[in-house]
Design a protein around this motif. Structure first.
Motif, PDB file in Angstrom:
ATOM      1  N   SER A 147       0.923  -1.142  -0.062  1.00  0.00           N
ATOM      2  CA  SER A 147       0.227   0.152  -0.121  1.00  0.00           C
ATOM      3  C   SER A 147       0.895   1.237   0.150  1.00  0.00           C
ATOM      4  CB  SER A 147      -1.142  -0.081   1.212  1.00  0.00           C
ATOM      5  OG  SER A 147      -0.343  -0.160   2.402  1.00  0.00           O
ATOM      6  N   VAL A 185     -14.437   0.908  -6.616  1.00  0.00           N
ATOM      7  CA  VAL A 185     -13.775   0.697  -5.566  1.00  0.00           C
ATOM      8  C   VAL A 185     -14.352   1.697  -4.623  1.00  0.00           C
ATOM      9  CG1 VAL A 185     -11.996   0.945  -3.899  1.00  0.00           C
ATOM     10  CG2 VAL A 185     -11.770  -0.423  -6.064  1.00  0.00           C
ATOM     11  N   THR A 205      -3.095   0.419  -5.277  1.00  0.00           N
ATOM     12  CA  THR A 205      -3.281  -0.257  -3.584  1.00  0.00           C
ATOM     13  C   THR A 205      -4.025   1.108  -3.194  1.00  0.00           C
ATOM     14  OG1 THR A 205      -1.276   0.772  -2.992  1.00  0.00           O
ATOM     15  CG2 THR A 205      -1.284  -1.544  -3.467  1.00  0.00           C
ATOM     16  N   THR A 215     -18.478  -5.956   4.754  1.00  0.00           N
ATOM     17  CA  THR A 215     -17.802  -6.233   3.544  1.00  0.00           C
ATOM     18  C   THR A 215     -18.458  -7.131   2.460  1.00  0.00           C
ATOM     19  OG1 THR A 215     -15.783  -6.321   5.053  1.00  0.00           O
ATOM     20  CG2 THR A 215     -15.491  -7.753   2.825  1.00  0.00           C
ATOM     21  N   SER A 273     -11.631 -11.472  -2.813  1.00  0.00           N
ATOM     22  CA  SER A 273     -10.848 -11.277  -3.950  1.00  0.00           C
ATOM     23  C   SER A 273     -12.196 -11.380  -5.099  1.00  0.00           C
ATOM     24  CB  SER A 273     -10.214 -12.639  -4.137  1.00  0.00           C
ATOM     25  OG  SER A 273      -9.284 -12.526  -3.233  1.00  0.00           O
ATOM     26  N   LEU A 305      -8.750  -7.809  -7.722  1.00  0.00           N
ATOM     27  CA  LEU A 305      -8.736  -6.745  -6.517  1.00  0.00           C
ATOM     28  C   LEU A 305      -8.995  -7.533  -5.596  1.00  0.00           C
ATOM     29  CD1 LEU A 305      -9.563  -4.161  -4.854  1.00  0.00           C
ATOM     30  CD2 LEU A 305     -11.947  -4.635  -5.651  1.00  0.00           C
ATOM     31  N   ASP A 306      -7.879  -7.511  -4.467  1.00  0.00           N
ATOM     32  CA  ASP A 306      -7.900  -8.219  -3.237  1.00  0.00           C
ATOM     33  C   ASP A 306      -8.232  -7.136  -2.190  1.00  0.00           C
ATOM     34  OD1 ASP A 306      -7.271 -10.797  -4.241  1.00  0.00           O
ATOM     35  OD2 ASP A 306      -5.093 -10.183  -4.516  1.00  0.00           O
ATOM     36  N   VAL A 307      -9.019  -7.554  -1.306  1.00  0.00           N
ATOM     37  CA  VAL A 307      -9.529  -6.591  -0.140  1.00  0.00           C
ATOM     38  C   VAL A 307      -9.311  -7.375   1.076  1.00  0.00           C
ATOM     39  CG1 VAL A 307     -11.158  -5.184   1.080  1.00  0.00           C
ATOM     40  CG2 VAL A 307     -11.120  -5.603  -1.393  1.00  0.00           C
ATOM     41  N   LEU A 354      -9.111  -1.721   6.106  1.00  0.00           N
ATOM     42  CA  LEU A 354      -9.041  -2.567   4.785  1.00  0.00           C
ATOM     43  C   LEU A 354      -7.745  -1.984   3.915  1.00  0.00           C
ATOM     44  CD1 LEU A 354     -12.776  -2.020   3.583  1.00  0.00           C
ATOM     45  CD2 LEU A 354     -11.719  -3.947   4.868  1.00  0.00           C
ATOM     46  N   LEU A 414      -6.415  -2.815   0.096  1.00  0.00           N
ATOM     47  CA  LEU A 414      -6.836  -3.059  -1.190  1.00  0.00           C
ATOM     48  C   LEU A 414      -5.711  -3.078  -2.198  1.00  0.00           C
ATOM     49  CD1 LEU A 414      -9.073  -0.754   0.358  1.00  0.00           C
ATOM     50  CD2 LEU A 414     -10.519  -1.721  -1.622  1.00  0.00           C
ATOM     51  N   SER A 415      -5.848  -3.990  -2.954  1.00  0.00           N
ATOM     52  CA  SER A 415      -4.802  -4.162  -3.828  1.00  0.00           C
ATOM     53  C   SER A 415      -5.421  -4.577  -5.185  1.00  0.00           C
ATOM     54  CB  SER A 415      -3.567  -5.395  -3.491  1.00  0.00           C
ATOM     55  OG  SER A 415      -2.784  -5.651  -4.456  1.00  0.00           O
TER      56      SER A 415
END
Length: 178
Positions: free
Chosen positions: A17, A53, A82, A96, A123, A131-133, A157, A159-160
């Motif tokens: 991030s 997002v 990120t 979520t 994901s 997107l991975d959260v 959170l 996020l990537s």
């Protein structure tokens, strides 16, 4: 107590991030679309991903994200985005789930959602993006903080977002041909 898997997921997200607060400039594609490309559904752009997002986070009741590009990603910097969102407590699974529902409404496909020991991982994919959260609290001794940042636990959170087509182009440019 957090499991090693949960800590590893969250630590990786924190490491990715970075610490900037500004939003990156939207990258324009370097190729002009061809007739065959125009016939396909348009791939999500960085700006569209950021808009999705923001909408997903708002649907889950989360604050606005802080988007960054981590220069430590080297040639992949343009491919990875990120964001972090601080929360007062560990994110609620139901919040979520509302985030995930909004993302699905916007054309994202959910590939995973798990919760373990106060941590969560969601994901999603939307061509060409993944997107991975991750959500929860990461103890300060598990964080790779930038120099000068005060050591403290982070709750919220992570996020990537990764543009897989961009990553493939970068890899193709670095692969020796024979």
């Amino acid at each position: 107590m957090l499991t090693k898997r949960a800590v590893a997921v969250m630590a990786a997200a924190v490491l990715l991030s970075g610490c900037g607060d500004g939003e990156p400039d939207a990258r324009k594609p370097s190729e002009t679309p061809t007739a065959s490309a125009a016939a396909k559904p348009a791939a999500a752009t960085s700006a569209a991903v950021q808009a999705d997002v923001r909408a997903g986070l708002a649907a889950g009741g989360f604050d606005a994200p802080r988007f960054t590009r981590n220069e430590a990603n080297g040639p992949f910097t343009a491919c990875v985005l990120t964001a972090v969102v601080s929360t007062a407590a560990d994110p609620d699974r139901e919040d979520t789930a509302r985030l995930a529902a909004e993302m699905k409404r916007r054309g994202w496909t959910q590939t995973e959602f798990w919760a373990e020991d106060g941590m969560q991982m969601l994901s999603l994919t939307k061509t060409p993006w993944t997107l991975d959260v991750g959500g929860g609290t990461v103890p300060e001794d598990q964080l790779a903080l930038p120099e000068g940042e005060p050591a403290q636990d982070f709750t919220g959170l992570f996020l990537s977002m990764a543009d897989r087509a961009c990553q493939d182009r970068v890899l193709a440019g670095r692969t020796p041909t024979g």
